[in-house]
Design a protein around this motif. Structure first.
Motif, short mmCIF file in Angstrom:
data_model
loop_
_atom_site.label_atom_id
_atom_site.label_comp_id
_atom_site.label_asym_id
_atom_site.label_seq_id
_atom_site.Cartn_x
_atom_site.Cartn_y
_atom_site.Cartn_z
N GLU A 70 1.20 -1.34 0.06
CA GLU A 70 -0.06 0.14 -0.03
C GLU A 70 0.92 1.07 0.61
N GLY A 71 2.27 0.99 0.26
CA GLY A 71 3.15 2.54 0.03
C GLY A 71 3.49 2.81 -1.87
N ILE A 72 4.18 4.16 -1.13
CA ILE A 72 4.34 4.76 -2.67
C ILE A 72 5.06 3.83 -3.54
N GLY A 73 4.04 3.75 -4.29
CA GLY A 73 4.89 2.34 -5.94
C GLY A 73 4.79 1.31 -5.25
N ASP A 129 -0.48 4.30 -2.96
CA ASP A 129 0.29 5.30 -2.42
C ASP A 129 0.25 6.24 -1.08
N LYS A 130 -0.03 4.90 -0.06
CA LYS A 130 -0.09 5.53 0.85
C LYS A 130 1.17 5.64 1.99
N GLY A 131 1.54 6.64 3.22
CA GLY A 131 2.05 6.15 3.60
C GLY A 131 3.71 7.48 3.16
N PRO A 132 4.33 7.70 3.49
CA PRO A 132 4.94 6.43 4.88
C PRO A 132 4.69 7.54 5.97
N PHE A 133 4.70 6.74 6.89
CA PHE A 133 3.86 6.94 8.44
C PHE A 133 5.71 6.94 9.91
N GLY A 134 6.50 7.32 9.25
CA GLY A 134 7.77 7.00 9.77
C GLY A 134 8.78 7.01 9.23
N ALA A 135 10.17 7.80 9.22
CA ALA A 135 11.50 7.99 8.70
C ALA A 135 12.04 6.79 8.02
N PRO A 136 12.48 6.79 6.80
CA PRO A 136 13.35 5.33 6.48
C PRO A 136 14.49 4.75 7.13
N HIS A 137 13.32 3.12 6.93
CA HIS A 137 14.11 2.15 8.18
C HIS A 137 13.25 2.30 9.42
N GLN A 138 12.12 3.04 9.63
CA GLN A 138 12.24 3.25 10.47
C GLN A 138 11.13 2.02 11.91
N GLN A 139 10.83 1.55 10.36
CA GLN A 139 9.45 0.11 11.12
C GLN A 139 10.59 -1.10 11.17
N LEU A 140 11.26 -1.59 10.37
CA LEU A 140 12.36 -1.97 10.41
C LEU A 140 13.64 -2.23 11.55
N PHE A 178 12.91 5.86 0.31
CA PHE A 178 12.00 6.46 1.18
C PHE A 178 12.32 7.85 0.87
N LEU A 179 13.24 8.18 0.53
CA LEU A 179 13.15 9.86 0.72
C LEU A 179 12.02 10.49 -0.85
N LEU A 180 12.47 9.67 -1.64
CA LEU A 180 10.98 9.86 -2.96
C LEU A 180 9.19 9.73 -2.78
N CYS A 181 9.63 8.36 -1.23
CA CYS A 181 8.35 8.00 -1.43
C CYS A 181 7.77 9.68 -0.80
N ILE A 182 8.21 10.17 -0.16
CA ILE A 182 7.52 11.67 0.19
C ILE A 182 8.03 12.63 -0.22
N LEU A 183 9.20 12.67 -0.75
CA LEU A 183 7.99 14.20 -2.10
C LEU A 183 7.46 13.79 -2.97
N PHE A 184 7.36 12.46 -3.50
CA PHE A 184 5.75 11.90 -3.97
C PHE A 184 4.62 12.37 -2.76
N ALA A 185 4.76 12.09 -2.09
CA ALA A 185 3.56 12.84 -0.98
C ALA A 185 3.55 13.70 -0.94
#
Length: 528
Positions: A320-323, A329-340, A511-518
């Motif tokens: 469900e994430g971006i891409g 294209d939902k989220g992200p809800f944390g910083a890169p790598h945060q969940q893992l 993840f930076l691309l995801c944030i930019l897209f959002a």
């Protein structure tokens, strides 16, 4: 979106409203007293704390709960300033935290209102309490009318009075004294399927919101007494699972909004470590900082350390994430790598001399029969960590039936089977009942030893002692146990870390691309 298309859409909506009843006619009726607590739910919030959540049809300036260990003398009061809503919602979500509770003790509570009743719950067991207990696993659950929001009710407008006759809800209600809490990793209500029902299409956001209100009110007799621990599924992402109108989803019905509003304040981050080990304490503190409830978090209850994860967003190629594969294209809800990073810190903090059983629960599985949908990005992101830190049981849903697998890693069954394996045992408990119906089992795959799609069902985990975990699958309508198994683990080591290190792709750039897209998407929605 083209302005001509918007104009045509608005005109069509006007015509439909002239022909069909107004959307408001299909909402559940409001109580005369708008401060009446509805849709009540509780959750474990800390080692000695419980959250009380409920909704009201008007905002509260100071939500309060009275409580104590006697039902005729509620001498203690806790309050908050948390009364929140979102666009398209008719209700406000209220949350109050009760802390300083004695462990494993019955407490009575009453939401402060002119129209409220006294309920009760059992406070969490202390981490390390070796008293046997059971928890129920319910995933992919929708409720709608007397038989649930299932295939039997496909063409009905959502205006049926709530009932406890849905077989899984009914079974949970009838056996409420047989378990101490419930985990529900994803897919609540199935409000996003409103578009698939012919009559509901004419009521848009009202149909979506109505289904949510009825589901959580029907769930309340259970969720108001037993800790209801939630994490997200794909049906929480958008107002429309079929993608017919995704771009026109109202602001309040996209990007997990209702899920966040309803559960975001009620669920914990991670518990402080009960271990005497300094490293464990440090790892637990890190996990607390990285947790992002209601998406990923952990808690403890007696012999169990339970981690709830988000299989929908916030890792590379998340569905469900971006891409991701769904295109939502939902989220992200944390910083890169945060969940893992959270997951690794949390798993590393688990002291098996305190909480021997380690459970990870999420929505999408990576082991399923051929009748299901395998989440390969989930497997790549999470499975190495589950194996490295000796997770005992992985609990998943999404596939609408019940399945059990022998302990397995990287597609290979553990040679020790159910007797002290290194690999996690996996189950799917997605057959609770919803509008999409049950999923045929399909062809069995290696490691699968049980699959059931004849009727609605759910799973029960019985923590018998430090070394034996029993997993039952229960047929909802009859209470019949259709499968049972016992996992034996020695739990001889204080901390479990395998020699094989998990492989982690560097997805910071992704993840930076995801944030930019959002951000670009947000700008487009606001200014165009």
């Amino acid at each position: 979106m083209d302005w001509g298309f918007r104009t045509a859409t608005a005109f069509l909506a006007t015509v439909l409203l002239a022909v069909y009843p107004t959307a408001s006619d299909h909402y559940p009726p409001k109580p005369p007293d708008l401060t009446t607590p509805v849709q009540k739910r509780i959750a474990i919030y800390g080692p000695n704390a419980v959250s009380i959540g409920w909704n009201t049809y008007q905002q509260l300036t100071k939500p309060c709960v009275e409580y104590d260990t006697r039902n005729d003398s509620l001498t203690r009061t806790a309050c908050s300033d948390t009364s929140e809503t979102y666009p398209t919602s008719r209700t406000w979500s209220n949350t109050v935290i009760l802390d300083g509770l004695k462990p494993a003790t019955t407490y009575y509570y009453k939401v402060v209102s002119t129209n409220s009743t006294v309920d009760h719950f059992m406070s969490p067991r202390s981490p390390g309490d070796t008293t046997p207990f059971a928890l129920d696993v319910v995933i992919d659950l929708g409720v709608y009318g007397h038989d649930g929001f299932t295939t039997d009710k496909r063409d009905t407008v959502p205006d049926i009075e709530p009932a406890l006759d849905h077989s899984t809800i009914g079974r949970l209600a009838h056996t409420i004294d047989d378990y101490e809490l419930i985990i529900h990793p994803g897919d609540f209500a199935y409000a996003d399927t409103w578009y698939a029902k012919g009559k509901s299409r004419h009521h848009g956001e009202a149909a979506y919101q109505s289904i949510l209100e009825r589901f959580y009110e029907q769930l309340a007799p259970i969720a108001s007494r037993k800790a209801y621990m939630a994490s997200p599924g794909n049906h929480e992402a958008n107002c429309d699972i079929s993608h017919h109108i995704t771009e026109d989803c109202p602001l309040g019905q996209s990007n997990f909004t209702d899920f966040m509003n309803r559960f975001g304040r009620t669920l914990p981050s991670a518990f402080p470590s009960s271990s005497s080990d300094a490293t464990a304490k440090s790892k637990a503190a890190t996990a607390q900082k990285l947790a992002r409830p209601p998406f990923w978090y952990s808690f403890e209850h007696g012999m169990a350390h339970i981690v709830m994860i988000d299989t929908e967003t916030d890792f590379r190629k998340a569905p469900e994430g971006i891409g991701g594969s769904t295109g939502d294209d939902k989220g992200p809800f944390g910083a890169p790598h945060q969940q893992l990073d959270f997951l690794e810190a949390d798993l590393a903090s688990v002291d098996r001399t305190v909480t021997p059983w380690l459970i990870v629960a999420g929505h999408r599985p990576w082991y399923t029969t051929s009748g299901g949908e395998t989440c390969r990005p989930c497997q790549k992101a999470f499975e190495p960590l589950l194996y490295k830190y000796g997770v005992d049981l992985g609990v998943f849903g999404h596939v609408h039936n019940s399945q059990r697998f022998v302990p397995v890693h990287d597609g290979n069954p553990d040679p020790n089977g159910m007797s002290n394996p290194k690999a996690p045992m996996y189950i799917i408990a997605g057959g609770a009942g919803n509008i999409e119906g049950l999923k045929p089992v399909g062809k069995n795959v290696s490691g699968n030893v049980f699959a059931y799609a004849d009727d609605f069902s759910f799973a029960k985990l019985l923590f018998k002692d430090r070394n034996h975990l029993q997993v039952d699958f229960v047929r909802s309508r009859t209470g019949e146990v259709v499968d049972t198994s016992v996992l034996y683990k020695e739990h001889a080591e204080q901390f479990t870390v395998s020699e094989k290190e998990p492989e982690r792709e560097d997805d910071t750039f992704f993840f930076l691309l995801c944030i930019l897209f959002a951000e670009l998407l947000f700008i487009r929605l606001v200014f165009y």
